[in-house]
Design a protein around this motif. Structure first.
Motif, PDB file in Angstrom:
ATOM      1  N   ARG A  79     -33.715 -65.520-114.967  1.00  0.00           N
ATOM      2  CA  ARG A  79     -33.809 -64.208-114.332  1.00  0.00           C
ATOM      3  C   ARG A  79     -33.449 -64.315-112.852  1.00  0.00           C
ATOM      4  NH1 ARG A  79     -39.309 -61.017-116.116  1.00  0.00           N
ATOM      5  NH2 ARG A  79     -39.017 -61.045-118.380  1.00  0.00           N
ATOM      6  N   TYR A  80     -32.830 -63.274-112.363  1.00  0.00           N
ATOM      7  CA  TYR A  80     -32.470 -63.225-110.952  1.00  0.00           C
ATOM      8  C   TYR A  80     -32.913 -61.913-110.325  1.00  0.00           C
ATOM      9  CZ  TYR A  80     -29.051 -67.012-111.712  1.00  0.00           C
ATOM     10  OH  TYR A  80     -28.437 -68.211-112.013  1.00  0.00           O
ATOM     11  N   ASN A  81     -33.349 -62.006-109.092  1.00  0.00           N
ATOM     12  CA  ASN A  81     -33.266 -60.883-108.167  1.00  0.00           C
ATOM     13  C   ASN A  81     -32.308 -61.316-107.070  1.00  0.00           C
ATOM     14  OD1 ASN A  81     -36.287 -59.642-109.056  1.00  0.00           O
ATOM     15  ND2 ASN A  81     -34.771 -58.196-108.260  1.00  0.00           N
ATOM     16  N   THR A  82     -31.155 -60.702-107.033  1.00  0.00           N
ATOM     17  CA  THR A  82     -30.120 -61.069-106.079  1.00  0.00           C
ATOM     18  C   THR A  82     -29.592 -59.824-105.394  1.00  0.00           C
ATOM     19  OG1 THR A  82     -27.829 -61.872-105.893  1.00  0.00           O
ATOM     20  CG2 THR A  82     -28.511 -61.083-108.043  1.00  0.00           C
ATOM     21  N   ASN A  83     -29.189 -59.980-104.135  1.00  0.00           N
ATOM     22  CA  ASN A  83     -28.604 -58.818-103.448  1.00  0.00           C
ATOM     23  C   ASN A  83     -27.172 -58.555-103.888  1.00  0.00           C
ATOM     24  OD1 ASN A  83     -26.804 -60.409-101.715  1.00  0.00           O
ATOM     25  ND2 ASN A  83     -28.598 -60.869-100.439  1.00  0.00           N
ATOM     26  N   PHE A  84     -26.617 -59.442-104.738  1.00  0.00           N
ATOM     27  CA  PHE A  84     -25.382 -59.167-105.474  1.00  0.00           C
ATOM     28  C   PHE A  84     -24.155 -59.047-104.576  1.00  0.00           C
ATOM     29  CE2 PHE A  84     -22.980 -56.840-108.870  1.00  0.00           C
ATOM     30  CZ  PHE A  84     -23.247 -57.725-109.893  1.00  0.00           C
ATOM     31  N   ASN A  85     -24.202 -59.732-103.426  1.00  0.00           N
ATOM     32  CA  ASN A  85     -23.075 -59.655-102.497  1.00  0.00           C
ATOM     33  C   ASN A  85     -22.131 -60.839-102.575  1.00  0.00           C
ATOM     34  OD1 ASN A  85     -23.133 -57.486 -99.892  1.00  0.00           O
ATOM     35  ND2 ASN A  85     -24.953 -57.526-101.174  1.00  0.00           N
ATOM     36  N   ASN A  86     -22.659 -62.044-102.856  1.00  0.00           N
ATOM     37  CA  ASN A  86     -21.847 -63.251-102.751  1.00  0.00           C
ATOM     38  C   ASN A  86     -22.108 -64.155-103.957  1.00  0.00           C
ATOM     39  OD1 ASN A  86     -20.446 -65.522-102.020  1.00  0.00           O
ATOM     40  ND2 ASN A  86     -21.178 -65.555 -99.903  1.00  0.00           N
ATOM     41  N   PHE A  87     -21.064 -64.506-104.715  1.00  0.00           N
ATOM     42  CA  PHE A  87     -21.199 -65.272-105.950  1.00  0.00           C
ATOM     43  C   PHE A  87     -20.774 -66.739-105.817  1.00  0.00           C
ATOM     44  CE2 PHE A  87     -20.965 -61.774-109.457  1.00  0.00           C
ATOM     45  CZ  PHE A  87     -22.120 -61.218-108.941  1.00  0.00           C
ATOM     46  N   LYS A  88     -20.441 -67.193-104.615  1.00  0.00           N
ATOM     47  CA  LYS A  88     -19.900 -68.552-104.452  1.00  0.00           C
ATOM     48  C   LYS A  88     -20.590 -69.248-103.288  1.00  0.00           C
ATOM     49  CE  LYS A  88     -16.697 -71.804-105.310  1.00  0.00           C
ATOM     50  NZ  LYS A  88     -17.373 -72.907-104.588  1.00  0.00           N
ATOM     51  N   LEU A  89     -20.989 -70.519-103.509  1.00  0.00           N
ATOM     52  CA  LEU A  89     -21.587 -71.321-102.459  1.00  0.00           C
ATOM     53  C   LEU A  89     -20.895 -72.679-102.381  1.00  0.00           C
ATOM     54  CD1 LEU A  89     -23.853 -71.704-100.312  1.00  0.00           C
ATOM     55  CD2 LEU A  89     -25.224 -72.740-102.135  1.00  0.00           C
ATOM     56  N   LYS A  90     -20.189 -72.905-101.311  1.00  0.00           N
ATOM     57  CA  LYS A  90     -19.611 -74.215-100.950  1.00  0.00           C
ATOM     58  C   LYS A  90     -19.003 -74.946-102.154  1.00  0.00           C
ATOM     59  CE  LYS A  90     -22.668 -74.607 -96.960  1.00  0.00           C
ATOM     60  NZ  LYS A  90     -23.745 -75.382 -96.292  1.00  0.00           N
ATOM     61  N   LYS A  91     -19.514 -76.169-102.446  1.00  0.00           N
ATOM     62  CA  LYS A  91     -18.895 -77.040-103.454  1.00  0.00           C
ATOM     63  C   LYS A  91     -19.185 -76.601-104.888  1.00  0.00           C
ATOM     64  CE  LYS A  91     -22.755 -80.312-103.818  1.00  0.00           C
ATOM     65  NZ  LYS A  91     -23.185 -81.723-103.722  1.00  0.00           N
ATOM     66  N   TYR A  92     -20.121 -75.698-105.077  1.00  0.00           N
ATOM     67  CA  TYR A  92     -20.541 -75.329-106.427  1.00  0.00           C
ATOM     68  C   TYR A  92     -19.589 -74.313-107.044  1.00  0.00           C
ATOM     69  CZ  TYR A  92     -24.832 -77.619-104.913  1.00  0.00           C
ATOM     70  OH  TYR A  92     -25.731 -78.538-104.437  1.00  0.00           O
ATOM     71  N   ASP A  93     -19.538 -74.331-108.381  1.00  0.00           N
ATOM     72  CA  ASP A  93     -18.713 -73.349-109.083  1.00  0.00           C
ATOM     73  C   ASP A  93     -19.225 -71.946-108.808  1.00  0.00           C
ATOM     74  OD1 ASP A  93     -17.243 -75.397-110.190  1.00  0.00           O
ATOM     75  OD2 ASP A  93     -18.343 -75.411-112.097  1.00  0.00           O
ATOM     76  N   ASN A  94     -18.341 -70.974-109.008  1.00  0.00           N
ATOM     77  CA  ASN A  94     -18.775 -69.585-108.931  1.00  0.00           C
ATOM     78  C   ASN A  94     -19.894 -69.377-109.940  1.00  0.00           C
ATOM     79  OD1 ASN A  94     -18.727 -66.588-109.593  1.00  0.00           O
ATOM     80  ND2 ASN A  94     -17.215 -66.661-107.953  1.00  0.00           N
ATOM     81  N   VAL A  95     -20.908 -68.620-109.548  1.00  0.00           N
ATOM     82  CA  VAL A  95     -22.067 -68.452-110.423  1.00  0.00           C
ATOM     83  C   VAL A  95     -21.686 -67.819-111.766  1.00  0.00           C
ATOM     84  CG1 VAL A  95     -22.789 -66.153-109.594  1.00  0.00           C
ATOM     85  CG2 VAL A  95     -24.510 -67.793-110.429  1.00  0.00           C
ATOM     86  N   ILE A  96     -20.618 -67.029-111.781  1.00  0.00           N
ATOM     87  CA  ILE A  96     -20.119 -66.449-113.033  1.00  0.00           C
ATOM     88  C   ILE A  96     -19.808 -67.561-114.037  1.00  0.00           C
ATOM     89  CG2 ILE A  96     -18.118 -65.316-114.066  1.00  0.00           C
ATOM     90  CD1 ILE A  96     -19.701 -63.195-112.893  1.00  0.00           C
ATOM     91  N   ASP A  97     -19.223 -68.659-113.562  1.00  0.00           N
ATOM     92  CA  ASP A  97     -18.868 -69.770-114.454  1.00  0.00           C
ATOM     93  C   ASP A  97     -20.115 -70.469-114.995  1.00  0.00           C
ATOM     94  OD1 ASP A  97     -16.074 -69.404-114.180  1.00  0.00           O
ATOM     95  OD2 ASP A  97     -16.148 -70.372-112.211  1.00  0.00           O
ATOM     96  N   TYR A  98     -21.183 -70.498-114.218  1.00  0.00           N
ATOM     97  CA  TYR A  98     -22.454 -71.029-114.730  1.00  0.00           C
ATOM     98  C   TYR A  98     -23.033 -70.113-115.806  1.00  0.00           C
ATOM     99  CZ  TYR A  98     -23.041 -74.687-111.143  1.00  0.00           C
ATOM    100  OH  TYR A  98     -22.906 -75.812-110.359  1.00  0.00           O
ATOM    101  N   TRP A  99     -23.030 -68.809-115.523  1.00  0.00           N
ATOM    102  CA  TRP A  99     -23.637 -67.861-116.461  1.00  0.00           C
ATOM    103  C   TRP A  99     -22.965 -67.892-117.831  1.00  0.00           C
ATOM    104  CZ3 TRP A  99     -23.853 -63.263-112.474  1.00  0.00           C
ATOM    105  CH2 TRP A  99     -24.888 -63.509-111.555  1.00  0.00           C
ATOM    106  N   LYS A 100     -21.693 -68.247-117.866  1.00  0.00           N
ATOM    107  CA  LYS A 100     -20.979 -68.316-119.141  1.00  0.00           C
ATOM    108  C   LYS A 100     -21.591 -69.352-120.084  1.00  0.00           C
ATOM    109  CE  LYS A 100     -16.515 -66.889-117.168  1.00  0.00           C
ATOM    110  NZ  LYS A 100     -15.146 -67.325-116.799  1.00  0.00           N
ATOM    111  N   LYS A 101     -22.308 -70.334-119.539  1.00  0.00           N
ATOM    112  CA  LYS A 101     -22.843 -71.428-120.352  1.00  0.00           C
ATOM    113  C   LYS A 101     -24.204 -71.098-120.975  1.00  0.00           C
ATOM    114  CE  LYS A 101     -20.734 -74.753-117.121  1.00  0.00           C
ATOM    115  NZ  LYS A 101     -19.592 -75.186-117.930  1.00  0.00           N
ATOM    116  N   PHE A 102     -24.912 -70.096-120.422  1.00  0.00           N
ATOM    117  CA  PHE A 102     -26.277 -69.816-120.861  1.00  0.00           C
ATOM    118  C   PHE A 102     -26.343 -68.547-121.710  1.00  0.00           C
ATOM    119  CE2 PHE A 102     -26.670 -72.467-117.116  1.00  0.00           C
ATOM    120  CZ  PHE A 102     -27.628 -73.388-117.515  1.00  0.00           C
ATOM    121  N   LYS A 103     -27.262 -68.567-122.677  1.00  0.00           N
ATOM    122  CA  LYS A 103     -27.334 -67.481-123.661  1.00  0.00           C
ATOM    123  C   LYS A 103     -28.179 -66.293-123.205  1.00  0.00           C
ATOM    124  CE  LYS A 103     -26.993 -70.839-127.454  1.00  0.00           C
ATOM    125  NZ  LYS A 103     -27.692 -71.416-128.634  1.00  0.00           N
ATOM    126  N   ASN A 104     -29.134 -66.533-122.284  1.00  0.00           N
ATOM    127  CA  ASN A 104     -30.103 -65.498-121.952  1.00  0.00           C
ATOM    128  C   ASN A 104     -30.245 -65.375-120.437  1.00  0.00           C
ATOM    129  OD1 ASN A 104     -32.158 -63.634-121.972  1.00  0.00           O
ATOM    130  ND2 ASN A 104     -33.661 -64.942-122.996  1.00  0.00           N
TER     131      ASN A 104
END
Length: 453
Positions: free
Chosen positions: A226-251
């Motif tokens: 679960r997230y509470n996010t201000n939904f402005n920025n999906f990318k942090l430095k060396k890490y993949d875009n969070v969208i690419d992480y979410w693709k791996k999880f079912k819930n």
């Protein structure tokens, strides 16, 4: 003959039972450890600056809380939850008791294992909510420095703290070291049923991505995230875009903390770029349609009318369904609270909220269960009841609250080169009320005690 100690039977009959002390430890950016995130702000059951989570798990305060909840005793620091349950018949604890206790035999066995002194034999966290720091790219009107680093400079100017810094003024992390909270969290991920990321802004925190990497390593793809996010920025430095992480999880459940739209969003959550918010929602729909998305709208009197406009527009655009919004009436700061405005203003707001209830009803039955549809109607109705409730309202009087609103708003507008009544012309009658009743005056610094946190 004494009655045998049966904690599970007590839990099932206690009117004050809350499952959190058996499954969860909330950790705030300053290191405060609480049973949950709505526990009284000034209270805690321990501190990660002084002890480990495992040590706090069975300390005297936590053990007594478990015994109190089993024996029908209320904790005064749970006032927000208790008051909402008294006023509306339901509160945060009811939702989580249903989710984690009523139908979960594993959790019931954890409760059943409670020792007579309130201790538990093992330290296992099934629900994890750790705020790894207060890094945030926004400085929202309803927030403060302990949850946002972007608030620091404005906070010093607002409360004349440029020279003297208080304990909440600066970058914060729980624990004696910056890594301690993460190090204590990672071993718990194998047990976790739900992980809640909030802020600060979680998508700015490296610890958030390290937790996701560990879950991938453990192949725990079924855990609820679960997230509470201000939904402005999906990318942090060396890490993949969070969208690419979410693709791996079912819930995955994303609650976007959006308290308005367009210029109102950019004013209330200062630093927001509205076009980026819209672009991010469109990308989510295209690339991660399986991710559940809802607006988490913190409802205050300033943004009450914009709720209706925002909700309807995003439904019409296809960005959300009619039920994809969670309305959370704001309690603090009190000068933004729906309770602390004149009755004539409450009637205006009630009329608009009621119109949206009728709009929602016009959709009829959306699906077989119709849960979300009915649930959001209930949230609108609850918001109206909350507004008219006298519980915890006017603690210093209505005029005192509005005077504080005028002082804070005028000074912060000057700092940020903004204008509240230009952005919210629907509240010009509040401006007239302030002038007529001579409430638009500067408040002496000694009267601001308690508000500069």
């Amino acid at each position: 003959m004494s009655t045998p100690f049966d904690p599970l039977a007590l839990a099932k009959t206690s009117k004050t039972f809350c499952v959190f002390p058996w499954i969860h430890q909330y950790v705030g950016p300053p290191g405060d450890v609480k049973p949950c995130c709505v526990y009284k702000y000034t209270d805690e059951i321990g501190s990660l600056k002084e002890n480990t989570l495992e040590e706090i798990w069975n300390n005297d305060r936590t053990k007594q809380m478990r015994l109190n909840f089993l024996n029908g005793v209320q904790d005064p620091s749970c006032a927000i939850c208790n008051n909402r349950e008294a006023d509306f018949g339901s509160a945060y604890k009811n939702e989580y008791n249903i989710k984690f206790f009523d139908k979960d035999e594993t959790i019931q066995q954890i409760v059943a294992s409670t020792n007579i002194d309130g201790s538990l034999p093992e330290h296992k966290l099934f629900y994890i909510d750790v705020r790894y720091n207060n890094l945030c790219n926004l400085s929202c009107r309803s927030c403060a420095p302990h949850y946002s680093t972007s608030w620091i400079v404005d906070h010093r100017k607002l409360y004349d703290l440029v020279i003297r810094r208080d304990k909440d003024d600066g970058f914060q992390y729980p624990g004696k070291t910056e890594d301690q909270a993460l190090e204590e969290t990672l071993p718990q991920l194998a047990n976790a049923k739900c992980i809640y990321f909030a802020g600060g802004e979680p998508l700015m925190q490296k610890e958030h991505y390290e937790v996701l990497n560990k879950l991938i390593e453990l192949e725990n793809f079924d855990v609820e995230i679960r997230y509470n996010t201000n939904f402005n920025n999906f990318k942090l430095k060396k890490y993949d875009n969070v969208i690419d992480y979410w693709k791996k999880f079912k819930n995955v459940n994303v609650y976007a903390s959006l308290d308005g739209s367009y210029e109102k969003a950019e004013y209330w959550r200062n630093g927001t770029i509205w076009n980026d918010v819209v672009a991010n929602r469109k990308r989510m729909l295209e690339e991660t349609p399986h991710v559940n998305f809802r607006i988490a709208y913190t409802l205050s009197w300033p943004n009450a009318f914009n709720l209706i406009e925002f909700h309807r527009e995003w439904v019409e655009l296809g960005f959300i369904g009619p039920g994809d919004i969670m309305i959370n009436p704001l309690d603090t700061p009190p000068y933004y609270c729906l309770k602390n405005i004149p009755e004539w203003k409450k009637r205006e707001i009630e009329e608009k909220l009621s119109e949206n209830i009728e709009w929602l009803k016009s959709f009829g039955k959306i699906n077989e269960f119709n849960y979300l549809h009915e649930h959001v109607i209930t949230q609108y109705e609850t918001a109206i009841k909350f507004m008219w409730s006298t519980t915890d309202s006017y603690s210093s009087g209505l005029d005192s609250s509005l005077k504080m609103f005028s002082h804070i708003t005028t000074k912060l507008d000057g700092i940020r080169s903004q204008s509240f009544f230009d952005v919210y012309p629907e509240h010009i009658n509040i401006k007239n009320y302030l002038i007529h009743n001579q409430l638009n005056i500067e408040i002496p610094k000694n009267e601001l005690s308690g508000f500069n946190k």
